[in-house]
Design a protein around this motif. Sequence first.
Motif, PDB file in Angstrom:
ATOM      1  N   LEU A 194       0.828  -1.213   0.000  1.00 49.00           N
ATOM      2  CA  LEU A 194       0.000   0.000   0.000  1.00 49.00           C
ATOM      3  C   LEU A 194       0.862   1.263   0.000  1.00 49.00           C
ATOM      4  N   SER A 195       2.184   1.095   0.184  1.00 46.40           N
ATOM      5  CA  SER A 195       3.021   2.288   0.095  1.00 46.40           C
ATOM      6  C   SER A 195       4.030   2.118  -1.041  1.00 46.40           C
ATOM      7  N   LYS A 196       4.446   3.268  -1.577  1.00 44.91           N
ATOM      8  CA  LYS A 196       5.273   3.279  -2.777  1.00 44.91           C
ATOM      9  C   LYS A 196       6.662   2.701  -2.508  1.00 44.91           C
ATOM     10  N   MET A 197       7.217   1.977  -3.477  1.00 42.30           N
ATOM     11  CA  MET A 197       8.609   1.530  -3.344  1.00 42.30           C
ATOM     12  C   MET A 197       9.477   2.783  -3.392  1.00 42.30           C
ATOM     13  N   SER A 198      10.271   2.983  -2.350  1.00 37.32           N
ATOM     14  CA  SER A 198      10.974   4.254  -2.252  1.00 37.32           C
ATOM     15  C   SER A 198      12.410   4.041  -1.826  1.00 37.32           C
ATOM     16  N   LYS A 199      13.300   4.871  -2.380  1.00 41.05           N
ATOM     17  CA  LYS A 199      14.702   4.744  -2.034  1.00 41.05           C
ATOM     18  C   LYS A 199      14.957   5.146  -0.590  1.00 41.05           C
ATOM     19  N   SER A 200      14.014   5.855   0.006  1.00 39.75           N
ATOM     20  CA  SER A 200      14.230   6.252   1.396  1.00 39.75           C
ATOM     21  C   SER A 200      13.484   5.366   2.399  1.00 39.75           C
ATOM     22  N   ASP A 201      12.908   4.275   1.877  1.00 41.57           N
ATOM     23  CA  ASP A 201      12.213   3.340   2.773  1.00 41.57           C
ATOM     24  C   ASP A 201      13.203   2.735   3.764  1.00 41.57           C
ATOM     25  N   LYS A 202      12.787   2.705   5.019  1.00 41.12           N
ATOM     26  CA  LYS A 202      13.684   2.174   6.057  1.00 41.12           C
ATOM     27  C   LYS A 202      13.783   0.642   5.981  1.00 41.12           C
ATOM     28  N   ASP A 203      12.781   0.018   5.389  1.00 38.67           N
ATOM     29  CA  ASP A 203      12.751  -1.441   5.335  1.00 38.67           C
ATOM     30  C   ASP A 203      13.282  -1.931   3.984  1.00 38.67           C
ATOM     31  N   PRO A 204      14.537  -2.410   3.934  1.00 39.08           N
ATOM     32  CA  PRO A 204      15.121  -2.784   2.638  1.00 39.08           C
ATOM     33  C   PRO A 204      14.431  -3.978   1.975  1.00 39.08           C
ATOM     34  N   ALA A 205      13.632  -4.731   2.735  1.00 34.99           N
ATOM     35  CA  ALA A 205      12.952  -5.888   2.146  1.00 34.99           C
ATOM     36  C   ALA A 205      11.885  -5.466   1.142  1.00 34.99           C
ATOM     37  N   GLY A 206      11.421  -4.230   1.279  1.00 31.16           N
ATOM     38  CA  GLY A 206      10.351  -3.761   0.403  1.00 31.16           C
ATOM     39  C   GLY A 206      10.833  -3.262  -0.944  1.00 31.16           C
ATOM     40  N   SER A 207      12.126  -2.942  -1.040  1.00 28.23           N
ATOM     41  CA  SER A 207      12.643  -2.316  -2.247  1.00 28.23           C
ATOM     42  C   SER A 207      13.662  -3.203  -2.950  1.00 28.23           C
ATOM     43  N   ILE A 208      13.655  -3.120  -4.271  1.00 28.14           N
ATOM     44  CA  ILE A 208      14.687  -3.759  -5.077  1.00 28.14           C
ATOM     45  C   ILE A 208      15.578  -2.635  -5.577  1.00 28.14           C
ATOM     46  N   TYR A 209      16.879  -2.749  -5.337  1.00 29.30           N
ATOM     47  CA  TYR A 209      17.800  -1.709  -5.785  1.00 29.30           C
ATOM     48  C   TYR A 209      18.436  -2.116  -7.104  1.00 29.30           C
ATOM     49  N   LEU A 210      18.714  -1.099  -7.933  1.00 30.37           N
ATOM     50  CA  LEU A 210      19.253  -1.399  -9.267  1.00 30.37           C
ATOM     51  C   LEU A 210      20.552  -2.182  -9.197  1.00 30.37           C
ATOM     52  N   MET A 211      21.348  -1.956  -8.146  1.00 26.45           N
ATOM     53  CA  MET A 211      22.660  -2.587  -8.083  1.00 26.45           C
ATOM     54  C   MET A 211      22.658  -3.871  -7.255  1.00 26.45           C
ATOM     55  N   GLU A 212      21.496  -4.328  -6.903  1.00 27.18           N
ATOM     56  CA  GLU A 212      21.417  -5.479  -6.005  1.00 27.18           C
ATOM     57  C   GLU A 212      21.799  -6.799  -6.691  1.00 27.18           C
ATOM     58  N   LYS A 213      22.367  -7.703  -5.891  1.00 26.45           N
ATOM     59  CA  LYS A 213      22.788  -9.007  -6.429  1.00 26.45           C
ATOM     60  C   LYS A 213      21.569  -9.851  -6.793  1.00 26.45           C
ATOM     61  N   PRO A 214      21.654 -10.648  -7.878  1.00 22.18           N
ATOM     62  CA  PRO A 214      20.515 -11.471  -8.308  1.00 22.18           C
ATOM     63  C   PRO A 214      19.937 -12.343  -7.196  1.00 22.18           C
ATOM     64  N   GLU A 215      20.785 -12.942  -6.364  1.00 21.47           N
ATOM     65  CA  GLU A 215      20.233 -13.829  -5.334  1.00 21.47           C
ATOM     66  C   GLU A 215      19.441 -13.046  -4.281  1.00 21.47           C
TER      67      GLU A 215
END
Length: 334
Positions: A194-215
């Motif tokens: 219900l909330s937007k995927m955001s680069k400032s989200d405190k919970d990293p589980a909610g966001s996928i980062y462009l530089m993140e490892k495939p696994e």
Amino acid sequence: MDEKKVMLSGIQPSGDLTLGSYLGAIKNWAERAESFDCYYFMADMHSITVRQDPAALRRRTLEQLAQYIACGLDPEKNTLFIQSHVHQHAELGWVLNCYTMFGELSRMTQFKDKSAKNKDNINGGLFTYPALMAADILLYQPDYVPVGEDQKQHCELTRDVAQRFNGIYGDVFKVPEPYIPKVGARIMSLSDPLSKMSKSDKDPAGSIYLMEKPEDIQRKFKRAVTDSDTENCVRYDPVNKPGVANLMAIYAAVTGKSFDEIEAEFAGQGYGKFKPAVGEAVVETLRPIREEASRIMSDKAYLESVYRAGAERASYVAEKTLRKVYKKIGFVAR
Ligand code: TRP
């Protein structure tokens, strides 16, 4: 001559870029350069309204630039620069502070949100930030400012300030339109759909980062929130199944498939098959971007040549506007 319309946008290097910013915005920026004269900058001056770790800010500013380029923004066709490299932003920012009202700034919802979140650091910059943003924009006389929903209020204020200034001194600023792109998906958090995927989200589980490892990407998709219902069926229903709808929106955006096609593809298979498939499609979409961005990051000389050339081009345009403003308000010419 039929001049291209001008477009400008900034992103704060206050967090790592996410899949949400890529699918929602950056992905559509590359092709825009054909029809618009585009300026994009890393809004480092805005970032310091919230306390930053200096080394992290520096790293993220450069990484963001590298990631923009890796996402397809061609530095030859777009003007890419770092805000603090173009001193005219700070200068016009000060001037526009004097044409922006306390009452107007007090009504900004972002100020209210951010001051609630940073109670120990409600500084003047956080409050006057929209005047700097108005300066960022008005320096380049853009026709359009592509922004997300959350920045619309700041764009409206920019228009009001421009009109106020023009009303006193004549036509100095072009009054820009906010531009909320029709294409581009609104991607929500994987852990809280219900909330937007955001680069400032405190919970990293909610966001996928462009530089993140495939696994890591795969793991997050496998754990993504679906629904509390027992239906276990891939069906597009954003009201009752927001988690599934979000995963479908992501899958649609990276594969180009329609919701009908996706429902057919996973008919009778449940979330256990669907979630890793979305993860895999995202991994493959991000792989070339991640590889290219790391390559650019390791080529410091290239990166430097890009931001220097960008600042030079931006500064040339910005200076013209700033000179005009200084003259109008009665500053003695240098
Ligand atoms: N305020 C914008 C944000 O937080 C970033 C920004 C700064 C910006 N200056 C701008 C966006 C000028 C568009 C135009 O996302």
